[in-house]
Design an enzyme around this catalytic site. Sequence first.
Site, PDB file in Angstrom:
ATOM      1  N   LYS A 111       1.112  -1.097  -0.087  1.00  0.00           N
ATOM      2  CA  LYS A 111       0.047   0.463  -0.321  1.00  0.00           C
ATOM      3  C   LYS A 111       0.962   1.300  -0.027  1.00  0.00           C
ATOM      4  O   LYS A 111       0.228   1.971  -0.674  1.00  0.00           O
ATOM      5  CB  LYS A 111      -0.802   0.137   1.080  1.00  0.00           C
ATOM      6  CG  LYS A 111      -2.132  -0.861   1.250  1.00  0.00           C
ATOM      7  CD  LYS A 111      -2.890  -0.802  -0.494  1.00  0.00           C
ATOM      8  CE  LYS A 111      -3.851  -1.788  -0.347  1.00  0.00           C
ATOM      9  NZ  LYS A 111      -4.848  -1.663  -1.452  1.00  0.00           N
ATOM     10  N   LYS A 194      -1.747 -10.796  -9.320  1.00  0.00           N
ATOM     11  CA  LYS A 194      -3.552 -11.400  -9.481  1.00  0.00           C
ATOM     12  C   LYS A 194      -4.950 -10.946 -10.024  1.00  0.00           C
ATOM     13  O   LYS A 194      -4.356  -9.621 -10.061  1.00  0.00           O
ATOM     14  CB  LYS A 194      -3.363 -12.046  -8.130  1.00  0.00           C
ATOM     15  CG  LYS A 194      -3.829 -10.437  -6.807  1.00  0.00           C
ATOM     16  CD  LYS A 194      -4.349 -10.342  -5.360  1.00  0.00           C
ATOM     17  CE  LYS A 194      -4.665  -9.668  -5.506  1.00  0.00           C
ATOM     18  NZ  LYS A 194      -5.147  -9.297  -4.252  1.00  0.00           N
ATOM     19  N   LYS A 197      -8.663  -5.899  -8.319  1.00  0.00           N
ATOM     20  CA  LYS A 197     -10.860  -4.861  -8.122  1.00  0.00           C
ATOM     21  C   LYS A 197      -9.934  -4.083  -8.649  1.00  0.00           C
ATOM     22  O   LYS A 197     -10.556  -3.029  -9.638  1.00  0.00           O
ATOM     23  CB  LYS A 197     -11.128  -4.415  -6.709  1.00  0.00           C
ATOM     24  CG  LYS A 197     -12.130  -5.731  -6.595  1.00  0.00           C
ATOM     25  CD  LYS A 197     -12.864  -5.656  -5.063  1.00  0.00           C
ATOM     26  CE  LYS A 197     -13.326  -6.427  -4.495  1.00  0.00           C
ATOM     27  NZ  LYS A 197     -12.696  -6.792  -3.503  1.00  0.00           N
TER      28      LYS A 197
HETATM   29  P1  TYM Z   1     -10.615  -8.564  -1.017  1.00  0.00           P
HETATM   30  O1  TYM Z   1     -12.003  -7.362  -0.758  1.00  0.00           O
HETATM   31  O2  TYM Z   1      -9.457  -8.290  -1.397  1.00  0.00           O
HETATM   32  O3  TYM Z   1     -10.803 -10.406  -1.383  1.00  0.00           O
HETATM   33  C1  TYM Z   1     -12.275 -11.213  -1.295  1.00  0.00           C
HETATM   34  C2  TYM Z   1     -11.912 -12.245  -0.940  1.00  0.00           C
HETATM   35  O4  TYM Z   1     -11.085 -12.648  -2.473  1.00  0.00           O
HETATM   36  C3  TYM Z   1      -9.839 -13.279  -2.206  1.00  0.00           C
HETATM   37  N1  TYM Z   1      -9.344 -13.143  -3.705  1.00  0.00           N
HETATM   38  C4  TYM Z   1      -8.828 -13.851  -4.165  1.00  0.00           C
HETATM   39  N2  TYM Z   1      -8.369 -15.070  -4.453  1.00  0.00           N
HETATM   40  C5  TYM Z   1      -8.170 -15.820  -4.916  1.00  0.00           C
HETATM   41  N3  TYM Z   1      -7.258 -14.607  -7.053  1.00  0.00           N
HETATM   42  C6  TYM Z   1      -7.181 -13.660  -6.191  1.00  0.00           C
HETATM   43  N4  TYM Z   1      -6.887 -13.173  -7.571  1.00  0.00           N
HETATM   44  C7  TYM Z   1      -8.127 -12.610  -5.704  1.00  0.00           C
HETATM   45  N5  TYM Z   1      -8.779 -11.942  -5.416  1.00  0.00           N
HETATM   46  C8  TYM Z   1      -9.159 -11.806  -3.702  1.00  0.00           C
HETATM   47  C9  TYM Z   1      -9.028 -12.425  -0.903  1.00  0.00           C
HETATM   48  O5  TYM Z   1      -7.973 -13.682  -0.303  1.00  0.00           O
HETATM   49  C10 TYM Z   1     -10.394 -12.802  -0.367  1.00  0.00           C
HETATM   50  O6  TYM Z   1     -10.330 -14.161   0.205  1.00  0.00           O
HETATM   51  N6  TYM Z   1      -9.288  -8.183   4.090  1.00  0.00           N
HETATM   52  C11 TYM Z   1     -10.167  -8.652   3.309  1.00  0.00           C
HETATM   53  C12 TYM Z   1     -11.689  -8.615   3.341  1.00  0.00           C
HETATM   54  C13 TYM Z   1     -11.718  -8.849   4.794  1.00  0.00           C
HETATM   55  C14 TYM Z   1     -12.014 -10.139   5.351  1.00  0.00           C
HETATM   56  C15 TYM Z   1     -12.127 -10.493   7.097  1.00  0.00           C
HETATM   57  C16 TYM Z   1     -11.301 -11.498   4.868  1.00  0.00           C
HETATM   58  C17 TYM Z   1     -11.813  -7.837   5.841  1.00  0.00           C
HETATM   59  N7  TYM Z   1     -11.637  -8.415   6.870  1.00  0.00           N
HETATM   60  C18 TYM Z   1     -11.888 -11.093   7.269  1.00  0.00           C
HETATM   61  C19 TYM Z   1     -11.994 -12.352   6.166  1.00  0.00           C
HETATM   62  C20 TYM Z   1     -11.956 -12.375   6.852  1.00  0.00           C
HETATM   63  C21 TYM Z   1      -9.901  -8.277   1.627  1.00  0.00           C
HETATM   64  O7  TYM Z   1      -9.492  -7.217   1.131  1.00  0.00           O
HETATM   65  O8  TYM Z   1     -10.072  -8.795   0.544  1.00  0.00           O
END
Ligand code: TYM
Length: 329
Positions: A111, A194, A197
Amino acid sequence: METILSGIRSTGNLHLGNYFGAVKNFVKMQHENNCYFFIADYHSLTTHPTPEDLHNNVRKVLAEYLASGLDPEAATLYVQSDVPEIPELYLLLNMNSYIGELERTTTFKDKIRTQPDNVNAGLLTYPVLMAADILIHNATKVPVGKDQEQNLEMARKFAKRFNHMYQVDYFNEPVAYNFGENLVKIPGLDGDGKMGKSTGNGIYLVDDPKNIRKKVMKAKTDAGPTEMNQTKPEVIQNLFTIMDVVSASDTVSHFNDKYNGCEIRYGDLKKQLAEDIIAFTSPIRERILDIEKNDEYLRTVVKMGAEKARASAAKTLKDVREIIGFKPF
Ligand code: TYM
């Protein structure tokens, strides 16, 4: 019966990476377990969304979750900011987390590079809020993609530290989960990294067929294999990785054989891949468009989720306050 929790930041539409990393496994487990699925809207504030974007993104993700098969009667589906017990636990956990370890996390370092003008304290303590999300329901399993592995490690560390500090065996140590298989990383279509978003390299569940065909046909490739059975370079492996999750196994074998025999035509592979993605996402997309129109339904789901989530969260927080030593006069 396990307590399973998964979450997604509300910063945009769900893409294939989110679906295969976090949603698919959760949907499979929701009827046999105690499941929580939430929208991390506090986490989205680290990038300073406008008030309109904040609300619209939560709404979008909610509709997309439901369209992906989440059952709000079976699982508890809620919005993070509806549960004030989470920020309270976050505050308490912050007292036992150290600047040094937070500064060393890979996501924080990333970040600093990607948003150098907005290195806020929320970014630094992002793993603490995430741990609070998980520990507030004392979850044991957390379906996530590979990119969240380190955050899960931190959550375990904070849970262990709390137990040790107060000489209790209160918090479980939550593990990143993907059905006993390796955690998945769905690649982007731009050749490296990867699917994300913010990187504009994603295929979204809500994308229409025309858009999907356009994106896939534009994906990077190379000049083609020159030796039989050679290892695939990353750009090509990426297309196969996506094919692995959306296509039938004989389709994957067919193109693998073509590649290994140096006869592959990437145009054919991309056309097939695009059609398989469309076949996979189309029913979800139709449901998203339907659900998005239904304000009343969304309102009911969110209200029910908030009530269920708060009941569980309040219980944890009461215990935690007692353990720490807050006492009524
Ligand atoms: P976020 O919003 O970036 O992504 C949500 C979930 O999607 C998975 N993910 C992926 N998995 C495989 N390949 C990809 N290219 C890919 N891009 C995203 C992420 O691993 C995630 O599981 N910090 C987290 C949100 C969060 C969270 C939590 C998750 C906040 N508190 C507690 C689990 C438990 C995040 O930014 O995910």
